[in-house]
Design a protein around this motif. Structure first.
Motif, short mmCIF file in Angstrom:
data_model
loop_
_atom_site.label_atom_id
_atom_site.label_comp_id
_atom_site.label_asym_id
_atom_site.label_seq_id
_atom_site.Cartn_x
_atom_site.Cartn_y
_atom_site.Cartn_z
N ARG A 19 0.84 -1.20 0.00
CA ARG A 19 0.00 0.00 0.00
C ARG A 19 0.87 1.24 0.00
N LEU A 20 0.52 2.20 -0.87
CA LEU A 20 1.24 3.47 -0.96
C LEU A 20 0.23 4.60 -1.00
N ASN A 21 0.54 5.70 -0.31
CA ASN A 21 -0.39 6.82 -0.18
C ASN A 21 0.21 8.12 -0.68
N ASP A 22 -0.66 8.96 -1.20
CA ASP A 22 -0.33 10.31 -1.62
C ASP A 22 -1.57 11.16 -1.32
N SER A 23 -1.45 12.45 -1.39
CA SER A 23 -2.63 13.28 -1.11
C SER A 23 -3.69 13.17 -2.21
N ARG A 26 -4.48 6.85 -3.47
CA ARG A 26 -3.84 5.74 -2.76
C ARG A 26 -3.80 4.58 -3.74
N ARG A 28 -2.59 0.25 -4.34
CA ARG A 28 -2.17 -1.05 -3.83
C ARG A 28 -1.54 -1.76 -5.03
N THR A 82 -9.25 9.94 -3.62
CA THR A 82 -9.44 10.70 -2.38
C THR A 82 -10.31 11.89 -2.74
N THR A 85 -8.81 14.11 -5.37
CA THR A 85 -8.75 13.61 -6.75
C THR A 85 -9.75 14.36 -7.62
N SER A 96 1.57 11.98 -9.60
CA SER A 96 1.56 11.31 -8.29
C SER A 96 1.59 9.80 -8.46
N LEU A 100 4.35 7.17 -6.98
CA LEU A 100 3.99 6.04 -6.12
C LEU A 100 4.41 4.71 -6.72
#
Length: 106
Positions: A19-23, A26, A28, A82, A85, A96, A100
């Motif tokens: 799992r990787l997140n950004d503003s 996200r 997987r 999110t 987005t 982004s 990621l």
């Protein structure tokens, strides 16, 4: 574009994936079998807004995936939107996403 559709396929990616997140989004990322074409899925949770809001988020994610040449062979990727987005351009989300994917090793 080959997509992940069934609950079983989603669970596979969740169990094997990173799992990787950004503003802006996200993701997987999970490696799949050698020689298997990669797949992608687009998710907008009900809690982020109404149907119109969620559909716009998924359209932005789909265009960002096209710009980033997803799906990549050997990787299954699930993209989650999110709230940010919705107000972002596909170019911003694509940047982004590339960042990621680089962190995820894809």
């Amino acid at each position: 574009m080959k997509t992940i559709k069934s609950k079983q396929e989603f669970e596979e990616v969740f169990s094997r994936g990173k799992r990787l997140n950004d503003s802006l989004l996200r993701i997987r990322v999970a490696p799949c079998d050698e020689g298997t074409p990669g797949r992608v899925a687009f998710v907008a949770a009900k809690r982020i807004g109404n149907a119109v809001f969620r559909n716009r988020c998924k359209r932005v994610l789909r265009e960002a995936a096209r710009m980033s040449s997803l799906p990549q062979d050997g990787y299954d990727v699930i993209l989650f939107s999110t709230r940010r987005t919705h107000d972002s351009s596909p170019e911003q989300v694509s940047g982004s996403l590339r960042k990621l994917l680089g962190r995820g090793g894809a």
